[in-house]
Structures are given as structure tokens and as C-alpha cells.
Design a protein around this motif. Structure first.
Motif, mmCIF file in Angstrom:
data_model
loop_
_atom_site.group_PDB
_atom_site.id
_atom_site.type_symbol
_atom_site.label_atom_id
_atom_site.label_comp_id
_atom_site.label_asym_id
_atom_site.label_seq_id
_atom_site.Cartn_x
_atom_site.Cartn_y
_atom_site.Cartn_z
ATOM 1 N N GLU A 134 -6.893 -10.143 -0.391
ATOM 2 C CA GLU A 134 -7.262 -8.803 0.065
ATOM 3 C C GLU A 134 -6.847 -8.584 1.511
ATOM 4 O O GLU A 134 -6.328 -7.511 1.863
ATOM 5 C CB GLU A 134 -8.765 -8.605 -0.096
ATOM 6 C CG GLU A 134 -9.240 -7.220 0.284
ATOM 7 C CD GLU A 134 -10.744 -7.052 0.130
ATOM 8 O OE1 GLU A 134 -11.210 -5.894 0.066
ATOM 9 O OE2 GLU A 134 -11.435 -8.083 0.083
ATOM 10 N N ILE A 137 -3.091 -8.027 1.698
ATOM 11 C CA ILE A 137 -2.686 -6.706 1.201
ATOM 12 C C ILE A 137 -3.064 -5.627 2.213
ATOM 13 O O ILE A 137 -2.257 -4.734 2.504
ATOM 14 C CB ILE A 137 -3.341 -6.438 -0.158
ATOM 15 C CG1 ILE A 137 -2.795 -7.413 -1.208
ATOM 16 C CG2 ILE A 137 -3.106 -5.003 -0.591
ATOM 17 C CD1 ILE A 137 -3.501 -7.338 -2.545
ATOM 18 N N LYS A 138 -4.244 -5.701 2.775
ATOM 19 C CA LYS A 138 -4.670 -4.677 3.722
ATOM 20 C C LYS A 138 -3.854 -4.704 5.015
ATOM 21 O O LYS A 138 -3.693 -3.656 5.673
ATOM 22 C CB LYS A 138 -6.160 -4.860 4.051
ATOM 23 C CG LYS A 138 -7.094 -4.438 2.923
ATOM 24 C CD LYS A 138 -8.537 -4.577 3.341
ATOM 25 C CE LYS A 138 -9.465 -4.075 2.251
ATOM 26 N NZ LYS A 138 -10.909 -4.200 2.644
ATOM 27 N N GLU A 140 -0.743 -5.086 5.125
ATOM 28 C CA GLU A 140 0.510 -4.417 4.750
ATOM 29 C C GLU A 140 1.742 -5.170 5.265
ATOM 30 O O GLU A 140 2.813 -4.587 5.436
ATOM 31 C CB GLU A 140 0.541 -2.974 5.256
ATOM 32 C CG GLU A 140 -0.578 -2.121 4.702
ATOM 33 C CD GLU A 140 -0.435 -0.647 5.088
ATOM 34 O OE1 GLU A 140 0.664 -0.262 5.530
ATOM 35 O OE2 GLU A 140 -1.421 0.100 4.951
ATOM 36 N N TRP A 152 5.137 -10.401 -2.693
ATOM 37 C CA TRP A 152 4.185 -9.512 -3.362
ATOM 38 C C TRP A 152 3.919 -9.975 -4.793
ATOM 39 O O TRP A 152 2.792 -9.929 -5.283
ATOM 40 C CB TRP A 152 4.722 -8.090 -3.322
ATOM 41 C CG TRP A 152 3.939 -7.063 -4.105
ATOM 42 C CD1 TRP A 152 4.421 -6.244 -5.066
ATOM 43 C CD2 TRP A 152 2.554 -6.738 -3.980
ATOM 44 N NE1 TRP A 152 3.431 -5.421 -5.561
ATOM 45 C CE2 TRP A 152 2.273 -5.708 -4.894
ATOM 46 C CE3 TRP A 152 1.529 -7.228 -3.175
ATOM 47 C CZ2 TRP A 152 1.003 -5.160 -5.033
ATOM 48 C CZ3 TRP A 152 0.274 -6.684 -3.323
ATOM 49 C CH2 TRP A 152 0.002 -5.657 -4.246
ATOM 50 N N LEU A 177 -6.816 -4.638 -6.761
ATOM 51 C CA LEU A 177 -5.607 -3.986 -7.272
ATOM 52 C C LEU A 177 -5.736 -2.472 -7.221
ATOM 53 O O LEU A 177 -4.768 -1.751 -6.951
ATOM 54 C CB LEU A 177 -5.353 -4.447 -8.706
ATOM 55 C CG LEU A 177 -5.036 -5.938 -8.879
ATOM 56 C CD1 LEU A 177 -4.973 -6.311 -10.352
ATOM 57 C CD2 LEU A 177 -3.722 -6.293 -8.185
ATOM 58 N N THR A 179 -7.491 -0.706 -4.995
ATOM 59 C CA THR A 179 -7.269 -0.280 -3.612
ATOM 60 C C THR A 179 -5.811 -0.454 -3.209
ATOM 61 O O THR A 179 -5.300 0.311 -2.380
ATOM 62 C CB THR A 179 -8.167 -1.087 -2.670
ATOM 63 O OG1 THR A 179 -7.946 -2.490 -2.868
ATOM 64 C CG2 THR A 179 -9.630 -0.783 -2.933
ATOM 65 N N SER A 180 -5.120 -1.423 -3.816
ATOM 66 C CA SER A 180 -3.701 -1.611 -3.510
ATOM 67 C C SER A 180 -2.880 -0.405 -3.949
ATOM 68 O O SER A 180 -1.918 -0.018 -3.272
ATOM 69 C CB SER A 180 -3.177 -2.877 -4.205
ATOM 70 O OG SER A 180 -3.887 -4.018 -3.773
ATOM 71 N N ILE A 183 -3.133 2.040 -1.254
ATOM 72 C CA ILE A 183 -2.375 1.620 -0.069
ATOM 73 C C ILE A 183 -0.889 1.862 -0.268
ATOM 74 O O ILE A 183 -0.174 2.233 0.671
ATOM 75 C CB ILE A 183 -2.657 0.135 0.232
ATOM 76 C CG1 ILE A 183 -4.123 -0.044 0.641
ATOM 77 C CG2 ILE A 183 -1.735 -0.388 1.326
ATOM 78 C CD1 ILE A 183 -4.543 -1.492 0.817
ATOM 79 N N TYR A 191 6.608 -1.630 -5.791
ATOM 80 C CA TYR A 191 5.369 -2.389 -5.626
ATOM 81 C C TYR A 191 4.302 -1.927 -6.626
ATOM 82 O O TYR A 191 3.631 -2.755 -7.267
ATOM 83 C CB TYR A 191 4.855 -2.223 -4.202
ATOM 84 C CG TYR A 191 5.792 -2.762 -3.142
ATOM 85 C CD1 TYR A 191 5.903 -4.132 -2.911
ATOM 86 C CD2 TYR A 191 6.558 -1.897 -2.377
ATOM 87 C CE1 TYR A 191 6.745 -4.615 -1.928
ATOM 88 C CE2 TYR A 191 7.424 -2.384 -1.397
ATOM 89 C CZ TYR A 191 7.506 -3.740 -1.183
ATOM 90 O OH TYR A 191 8.354 -4.228 -0.217
ATOM 91 N N SER A 192 4.126 -0.628 -6.770
ATOM 92 C CA SER A 192 3.129 -0.113 -7.718
ATOM 93 C C SER A 192 3.547 -0.398 -9.150
ATOM 94 O O SER A 192 2.710 -0.690 -10.016
ATOM 95 C CB SER A 192 2.944 1.387 -7.517
ATOM 96 O OG SER A 192 2.474 1.670 -6.229
#
Length: 987
Positions: A134, A137-138, A140, A152, A177, A179-180, A183, A191-192
Motif C-alpha cells: 500500500e 502504491i500510494k 506513486e 507494478w 486495489l 484505491t489503486s 490513484i 496499469y489499470s
């Protein structure tokens, strides 16, 4: 020989140790302060080397695996900021510090579990790995162009592996995931897309977490390619996916996808959690409409909020077969929705199964979910109190069929409805009025008795609104304020069903059948009107006639409009004319009062308005005496309201009318009489005072009741009363014949009458009954029959004729017993009626004394009050009379002493008071006689100081009788008070 080298203690940075310690503190402020200190002192500065920063990185990742309560929170914040500072898009970079690949290796190594470790330590490391992911990921740092997407991919693999391998971590992994996706909203779609692809490949698409991630990805990145064949139209919220979505959200085993062996098998979740899954918020936020949906010709392809709530929540969480844990989750979800749902959605939350479960759990504190249901009820009240427009909608959901119940508060043993209604003072009552109007018309149920009970509950709820409203006292505030409008609407609603056939006028198309309003229900509505008016008249408002007059106007307006339903009052032409005359006079009086300024005259006119209004209401209530009283009021006031002389001439008649009001067992009439009497007390004359004195002199028995209420037929029907009552008749006649002489024999007769009236004690009656019963059975009464030796054969059977004769004899005995019991009840009721009547007259006299104590006319009350204290058999009457005498004597001092023109009249009163003081009585009676005597002494001294010599002689004569006359029962305190007064007067 070589010299041994000394051991050097390694340098320890105590500041870093303190920072690491504070990062695990339970206080959030301390954690943030420690993270700030770490970044400013060791990361942002130029002195930190790559080796030192790597050690700090390792220590932070290691801290994520700590089992301390708040360690993961503090260390994850510090780690996120550290990575952003060093490896982010604007990171400064430090030589020797790990790059992205080195960071991932350190993260995996420090959170890896090897060897034989405990289960708790293994869980701590798995949580550490998850919090580390987490933080990465936060920060970035993985979504930069210079960073290979493989990094990733590695992070996603670790998260999905934890979600599949540890079912109890699946929700936390899914939330990271989710919250990702937010982001990555403005990042490269690759990425998504990787999140969605791995969601499908790992078999998590049809899980609760998968639904939330799927919806978030569709919302944030609509151009993504979603796997086909998972959802209808690739949308979990499609109308055709209702059943499957309900099963997934409630984690039903039937909704889990079958494992085909090609991918990883997704294990079922473990223990139930009391916390609501984050996916509920995602779905509900997506389905909640901001405004009411406009009607469309084509149906929406997406499931509506109402359908989702009924299918997924009501039919699953609140189903009768659901476990207590599921119902708990349902209550938590309801509390969350009732606080934030739009106004037009709130009524849809009160579904059938929810209402059933809510009522069941609130009904008893022993229920498993009682506290949770109570919190839901509090949330309902809180939303209704903060949003006035919601009150009628919430009350409709709680009270209306088929889900609600008008007796909701009684069933649940709460005050939910009452608390919501108590907030009606700050909003118009129109919507609630329409709601209760419909509920009264169609209360539910199939039987008239059940409907009557529900209408009673509804009326009580409306009456509680009137009771709880706070009124402003000034007249100019009455019109526009919400509380007064609410009261008028409630009274009008009561009048609609109390006096009119409102069912005929109702033309609504409700499918529920209307149950006719019974006569008992109409009487109930009338009693609620009386209760509300009684409460309002007692309030400290400037115009007590405001609400009664508004009600009469509302009834008149409805009566003139036949389309609203005919008036139920069946009256002949004469009654109609009397009512019409009363309305005309009432209108003139009201117009006259509007032109007057504040003062005694305005209060008088308002009292007359109040008297007219309540008498007209009694006519509508079909009171047989009301028409006669209204005619007398018409004759009394019509055309005689403007001159003071006319008002004084009608004072005696007005008092007679007020006495007829207070003779009724009604709190409303009691307060009405007090209001009117207060306004006209200054106009009372001798006849008016004598009318009230007559009540005080009435005997507290059947004959007194017959004399007071002109019940000649009842007196004639008393010839067959028992011997005890015949003795009472003789005593009463002898007493009345000798009352004018004022002799001691008459007082003895009064005393004997009151004692003889109840001489037939219950024990005497039981003994007499036993004797008659024994005579009928041919036995001995009581224990005598058990101890006696009976020579006759008691075992011989009687023939039919003997048995018939015995039955007839027994019936006669029991009939006589019933008559005796009935007569005793009549005597008790008669005494209670007269006692209550006297108490209310004493209340009126108390008003008169407080207003007119300086009026010489009030002195004529002294002897009757003393006689009432002495002769009354009720302690309540005696107590009230003593208080009245004490109050009168207290007020008549100094300048407030009555002024008299003829001292001889006062001397006669003084002698009469001394005569009363010589009679047998209690200490309270003796004190009252002394107070009355000294009051008259003060009046005489104020008139002429020379009168004091004659007063001394009268006291001397009384003292002489006390010494030489054995029949004189005067108390010593009577003379002690006189001596004390003399001492004070001489000073």
C-alpha cells in the motif's frame, strides 16, 4: 606479550530510536510528529548517506511487521513519505540508495516468513507485506515512465497471492486495489488494465471485492477492456444480475463461481466480521440518485436503488431465516444509509422485513440485537429532527400499513414516534395532518374494535403534540408561528371526525377499505378536544379564548360547506336558532374585543368568548343541559355587554352558569369557570355570593345531592331505603327545622347525621346477610353452626317442591343483598360528587378573595367557611376551607383592610364567628375561627377605633361562657391569639 585491545561500544542514534518508538504510538498526533521528524532530520538533509537511508528503509519495512497496535499505521506513513521523497517524480535521489528493483527485493525479504514460526508472527509478516504494498502504491513511484511496468506486475502478484492464499486478507487486498484504481485515474491505462486482467485470471471477478473493483474501474476508466462473459453487458449492476449480485454481496455459497481447475481456487472467507464490507458503499453510492428519477418511456438497464435494497438487503440480510450476524450487518447498513440517503430515498429504506425485524428486536431488551436496533431507532429520530421535510415521510413509514404500525411506540416500547412528533413546532403541520387524516380514515384492520383502538392511539399521538408545544404568551405572536398553526390544525382534524360524517366526503382511491368511525370513536375525539383545550387554557398565554374561538370558526366553516361532510348533530329548529343566536353574539363580542386595549374590560370580553365557545362545543357534544345553558347565556349577554351596570345585574345568573359547569367532572370546565370567574369577580353581588355559600352548606349525602341538583324523583324513590337511612331522614328534617335558631341541638343533629350515615358498616351488613342466609338454609350462622349439635338428620334429601322453595328464598336473600350494596354505592357516589363540588367552589372563592379581599362583600363568606370546616366529613374540603380562611386573613392587613359603612353589621358577624368558635371542632377549625375573629376586629378598628371597647366586651362574654357554660367547646388558643393581638395593637 601483545596488549589486549579495548572493546568499542557502537554508536547508537538515540534520536532515531525515539522516532521509531513514537511511530508506533497510539496517538495519531505523536505518530505524525515522529514521521515529520524522521523526514526533516534524516531524509531531507544532505548528511544522510545511501547506507543510512537503506537502513532506515529496512527498519521501516520491518516495523510494518510489528504486532503493536498502531505500528503499521505510523511506519506506513513514514515509508510512503520516504519513498516519495527519494524515488518519486520529484525525488532527489541519493547515491547508494536502493532503486525500484532493490526496494521490491528489500520489501519481499523483510516480509518473508521462513522457518518454524508461530501463527501470529506469520500473520504479522503478511500484514506487513500488505501495508508495504500500500505504501509503495500510494507513493506513486511505480507509475513513472522510467520505471518498468514489471515492477507494478510484481506488486499486483503479491497482493493477489495474499488475497487468494489468505481469505481473511481478501477484503484488505481488495480495498488496496480499489484505491489503486482511483490513484491510476490520470495514469496510463496499462496499469489499470493489468488490475482487471489479474482480477479475472485469479478468479476474483465474482467476489465482493471484485464487484467493487470492477465498478470503480468502469467509473474511473470507461475505455478499459473488460473480460466478456463475466457479467451481463459487462455490468455487475445490470437488472438481470440482481440474483447473482445479491448472493455475492451476502457471500452466499451458491453465488461462488465453480472452479474449473484452470486457475487458482478461491477459498471461501472465514469468520464473519461486524464491519461492513467497503463494496456496499461503492454500490450504494453508484445507485443512489441525487434527484428523483423522471418518468421515462423505456426502462433503465441498470438495477434501481429500490430494487437493489429490497433484493440484496431486505430479502437477504433481514429475511426471517437470516442469522443474527446477517441481521446485525443489515442494521449497520441501515444506520449508514438513513444518515446520508437523499430525502426521496429514505421512505424506501423502511421495507417489510426490516420493519418486522426492527419491531421484534426493539420489543424486548432480552433480544440478541436489541441494542443494535435501538441505535437504528435513534438514527431514525436524528434524521427526522434535522430534516423537517422528512418527518411526514418517516412517520408514514413507521405508522402506515402494510409495513408500519400505528402502535409502533407501544409495540417497540420506545418513544420513537413521540420524539419525532415533538419536533413539529418548527415546521408546518400540513403534511403530517394529511398523513394522520388518512390513517384515521383507514387505520387498518378488519374489525371495528381494532380500528377504534388504532384511532385512539393516533388521537393520543396528536394530543401529545399539543401537550409538548411551547406557546408564546403574546397575542401578536399567535398567528404566524408554527406551534399555534399546528394546534389549530390538530383541533380542526379532531373536530372533523368528532362532529362530521367525514367518510362521505372522502373520495380518495386508496385500495384499503374504510372502516366506519363508531360512535365511541367520535366520543373519543370529542374527549381529546376537551383535553387539548383544557391544557391550552391553563397555559400562560395572553388570550385563553384564542384556540377555542379558532375551533368554533373552523367548525362553522366546515358546516357551511356540505361537500366536506354533513354535521352529525341532530337538532330541532329551536336548538339551531339558539346556536345561531349564540354565534352572532359571539361574533359581536369578538369584534368588540379586537378594538379594546389591554385591561380588565378586554379580559372580561375574552372570558365571555371562552364561555360561549365551550358551551357551543357542549351543544355539539350532545350534552342535554348545554342547550339550556346556551340559551341562558344568550339571554344574559345579548345586547348587555357594553354597560357595566348590565354586567353587574347579570352576575348572579353568570355565577349560576359557572356553578353548573364546575359541577361536571371535567378539568376543562373547571378551568373555564376559573377563567370566567376571574374576569367577572369584581361584578359579583350578594346573590352571587349566596349561590356559592349555598353549595358549601349542602349536606354530603344523597339528600344533599338531590337538593342541590333538583332530583325530586330520587327523593320520592327513597321510601324503601334501609332503616339506617330512615333515621338519617328524620335527623335531616330536624336539623333543617332547627337550623334557623342556631341552637346547639341543630349542631348535634348535624354531627349525628354524618355519623349515622355510615353506621351500617360492612361488618354489620355481612352479619345481617349471614343471618338471613342461615335462616333460608335452616342452619345457624357462622361458627355457631359448626359447633352446634343438630338433632335433625342433615343427610335427608329434600324433595323437588322443597328445593324450589329454597331456591326462591335464596334468590330473595341475594336480591336484598344486592340492593343494600347498590344503595351503599349510591351514598358513596353522592358524597364524592358533593365533596368535589364544594372543593371547586372553594377554588372560585379563593380567586374572589385574592382579587376582592378589600371588598366588604367578602366578609359575608367568613361564617359559611367556618361552618364548612366544622360540618364537612371530607378532610379535603376542611383543608381547602382552612387554607382559604388563612389566605383571606393574611391579605386583609394594613391598607387592604375592607372599608365598611355600618359597624353594626360587622359586630353581628363577629358574634356569629364567636358562636361558631364555641362549637366542637378540631384545632384547625379553632385556628380558623380565631383568624376570622381577628380579621373582623381589624375591620372594626379601621372603621372606628372606639369600636375596640365593644370588641373587648364581646370577647369577655365569650370567655365568660367558656368558664360557666359546659356546652361551650371553645379552644384556649382562641383567647391566646386575642391577647397577642392586643399586645401588638398597644405597641
Amino acid at each position: 606479550m601483545s596488549k589486549k585491545r579495548c572493546w568499542e561500544q557502537p554508536a547508537v542514534d538515540t534520536q532515531l530510536i525515539e522516532i521509531y518508538e513514537d511511530l508506533a504510538n497510539v496517538d495519531e498526533k505523536i505518530r505524525l510528529k515522529a514521521a515529520y521528524a524522521l523526514l526533516t532530520n534524516f531524509v531531507s538533509g544532505e548528511k544522510a548517506t545511501g547506507v543510512q537511508l537503506n537502513e532506515i528503509l529496512r527498519r521501516l519495512i520491518r516495523g510494518l511487521c510489528s504486532g503493536r497496535k498502531a505500528a503499521r499505521l505510523g511506519f506506513s506513513i513514514a515509508l510512503t513519505e520516504l519513498l516519495t521523497e527519494l524515488l518519486g517524480p520529484n525525488g532527489k535521489g541519493v547515491e547508494g540508495f536502493h532503486n525500484i528493483s532493490g526496494l521490491l527485493e528489500t520489501w519481499k525479504a523483510q516480509t518473508h516468513v521462513s522457518g518454524n514460526v508461530s501463527g501470529q508472527e506469520e500473520r504479522d509478516h503478511q500484514f506487513g507485506r500488505l501495508f508495504g504494498a500500500e505504501s509503495i502504491i500510494k507513493s506513486e513511484i511505480l507509475f513513472q515512465r522510467k520505471v518498468d511496468i514489471e515492477a507494478w506486475n510484481q506488486v499486483l502478484d503479491c497482493i493477489y497471492e495474499l488475497a487468494i492464499r489468505k481469505s481473511w486478507l481478501r477484503e484488505e487486498c481488495g480495498f488496496i486495489l480499489f484505491t489503486s484504481v482511483h490513484i491510476l485515474r490520470d495514469k496510463d491505462l496499462t496499469y489499470s488494465q493489468l488490475i482487471i486482467d489479474k482480477l479475472y485470471s485469479n478468479g476474483l471477478s465474482k467476489t465482493t471485492e471484485g464487484v467493487a473493483i470492477w465498478i470503480a474501474a468502469q467509473t474511473e476508466s470507461p475505455s478499459l477492456k473488460f473480460p466478456s462473459g463475466i457479467w451481463h453487458r459487462e455490468n455487475p449492476l445490470d437488472r438481470k444480475e440482481q440474483s447473482r449480485l445479491a448472493g455475492i454481496m451476502n457471500e452466499s455459497p451458491a453465488a461462488e463461481p465453480a472452479w474449473d481447475g484452470s486457475g487458482p481456487k478461491v477459498p471461501r472467507k472465514g469468520a464473519w466480521s461486524p464491519n461492513m464490507h467497503f463494496a456496499w458503499d461503492v454500490i450504494l453510492a453508484k445507485l443512489l440518485p441525487v434527484e428523483p428519477a423522471a418518468p421515462k418511456s423505456t426502462k433503465s438497464k441498470r438495477i434501481s436503488f429500490v430494487a437493489f435494497w429490497e433484493r440484496c438487503v431486505d430479502d437477504n440480510l433481514f429475511a426471517a431465516s437470516s442469522s443474527e450476524e446477517r441481521k446485525f450487518s443489515g442494521f449497520v447498513l441501515f444506520q449508514r444509509m438513513i444518515t446520508k440517503a437523499p430525502v426521496h430515498i429514505v421512505p424506501d429504506l423502511f421495507t417489510k422485513n426490516f420493519m418486522r425485524c426492527l419491531k421484534n428486536q426493539l420489543a424486548s431488551s432480552e433480544r440478541y440485537l436489541h441494542r443494535t436496533a435501538a441505535r437504528a431507532a435513534k438514527a431514525i429520530v436524528a434524521r427526522a429532527c434535522t430534516h423537517p421535510s422528512l418527518r411526514s415521510l418517516i412517520l408514514k413509514a413507521l405508522l402506515s400499513n402494510p409495513n408500519g404500525d400505528v402502535s409502533f411506540d407501544k409495540v417497540t416500547k420506545t418513544k420513537t414516534v413521540e420524539k419525532i412528533l415533538s419536533q413539529c413546532h418548527d415546521s408546518p403541520f400540513e403534511q403530517l395532518g394529511n398523513l394522520y387524516d388518512g390513517l384515521i380514515l383507514r387505520p387498518g384492520g378488519r374489525e371495528e374494535k381494532e380500528a377504534a383502538l388504532r384511532r385512539l392511539v393516533l388521537a393520543e399521538q396528536l394530543a401529545s403534540v399539543v401537550r409538548g408545544l411551547h406557546l408564546k404568551p403574546t397575542l401578536q405572536d399567535l398567528g404566524p408561528s408554527f406551534p399555534h398553526r399546528t394546534i389549530r390544525d390538530i383541533l380542526s382534524l379532531f373536530a372533523k371526525y368528532a362532529y362530521f360524517d367525514a367518510e362521505i366526503a372522502s373520495n380518495d382511491q386508496d385500495s384499503e377499505p374504510k372502516i366506519p368511525i363508531s360512535q365511541a370513536s367520535r366520543q373519543m375525539f370529542r374527549s381529546r378536544i376537551s383535553y387539548c383545550l383544557s391544557h391550552l387554557i391553563a397555559q400562560p398565554i395572553e388570550d385563553p379564548a384564542f384556540f377555542p374561538y379558532s375551533l368554533i370558526c373552523a367548525i362553522q366553516d366546515r358546516e357551511t360547506n356540505p361537500s366536506l361532510g354533513p354535521l352529525l348533530l341532530e337538532a330541532d329548529k329551536g336548538v339551531v336558532e339558539i346556536v345561531q343566536r349564540a354565534r352572532e353574539t359571539l361574533g359581536k363580542v369578538h369584534s368588540r374585543a379586537q378594538d379594546l386595549g389591554p385591561g380588565a374590560q378586554l379580559d372580561y370580553f375574552r372570558s365571555i368568548i371562552l364561555l360561549y365557545c365551550l358551551t357551543i362545543l357542549q351543544v355539539y357534544n350532545e350534552d342535554p343541559e348545554a342547550v339550556t345553558m346556551l340559551a341562558e347565556i344568550n339571554d344574559l349577554f345579548q345586547g348587555k355587554l357594553h354597560s357595566k351596570g348590565s354586567r353587574e345585574q347579570g352576575a348572579a345568573a353568570l355565577v349560576e352558569i359557572l356553578l353548573s359547569f364546575i359541577s361536571k367532572p371535567s378539568q376543562l370546565f373547571r378551568r373555564l369557570a376559573q377563567q370566567v370567574f376571574t374576569a367577572c369577580a369584581a361584578n359579583l353581588d350578594v346573590d352571587s355570593i349566596q349561590s356559592m355559600i349555598k353549595v358549601l352548606e349542602t349536606k354530603e349525602n344523597l339528600f344533599g345531592q338531590a337538593e342541590m341538583f333538583d332530583q325530586d324523583d330520587e327523593v320520592d324513590g327513597m321510601s324503601d331505603i334501609s332503616d339506617v337511612e330512615e333515621v338519617d331522614v328524620v335527623d335531616a328534617e330536624s336539623t333543617s327545622s332547627s337550623a334557623g335558631d342556631g341552637s346547639e341541638d341543630s349542631d348535634a343533629n348535624d354531627t349525628s347525621e354524618s355519623s349515622n350515615e355510615d353506621s351500617s358498616s360492612p361488618d354489620d351488613e355481612v352479619v345481617a346477610f349471614d343471618a338471613k342466609l342461615a335462616q333460608a338454609l335452616g342452619t345457624r350462622p357462622g361458627n355457631k353452626d359448626l359447633s352446634a349439635e343438630d338433632s335433625s338428620s342433615s343427610d335427608e334429601d329434600m324433595d323437588d317442591e322443597q328445593m324450589a322453595a329454597l331456591d326462591e328464598h335464596l334468590e330473595k336473600v341475594f336480591r336484598e343483598r344486592k340492593k343494600v350494596t347498590s344503595r351503599k354505592k349510591e351514598r358513596e357516589d353522592a358524597k364524592e360528587i358533593i365533596v368535589n363540588f364544594k372543593c371547586r367552589v372553594l377554588e372560585l372563592l379563593d380567586i374572589y378573595v385574592k382579587q376582592q379581599h378589600s371588598n366588604s362583600l367578602a366578609l359575608s363568606l367568613l361564617v359559611p367557611i367556618l361552618a364548612a370546616i366544622r360540618t364537612s366529613t371530607s378532610p379535603l374540603v376542611s383543608s381547602k376551607a382552612c387554607s382559604l380562611m388563612r389566605e383571606y386573613a393574611k391579605l386583609c392587613k394594613g391598607d387592604c383592610t375592607p372599608k365598611v359603612g355600618d359597624a353594626d353589621t360587622v359586630f353581628e358577624l363577629l358574634k356569629a364567628v364567636h358562636t361558631e368558635a364555641m362549637k366542637e371542632g378540631s384545632n384547625a377549625y379553632a385556628s380558623a375561627c380565631s383568624q376570622a375573629s381577628l380579621l373582623l376586629v381589624r375591620v372594626l378598628v379601621a372603621h372606628d377605633r372606639e369600636c375596640l371597647r365593644r370588641v373587648v366586651r364581646i370577647y369577655g362574654e365569650t370567655q365568660e361562657k367558656a368558664l360557666f357554660d359546659s356546652s361551650c367547646r371553645i379552644k384556649t388558643s382562641f383567647f391566646t391569639d386575642w391577647q397577642n393581638w392586643c399586645t401588638s395593637a398597644r405597641k
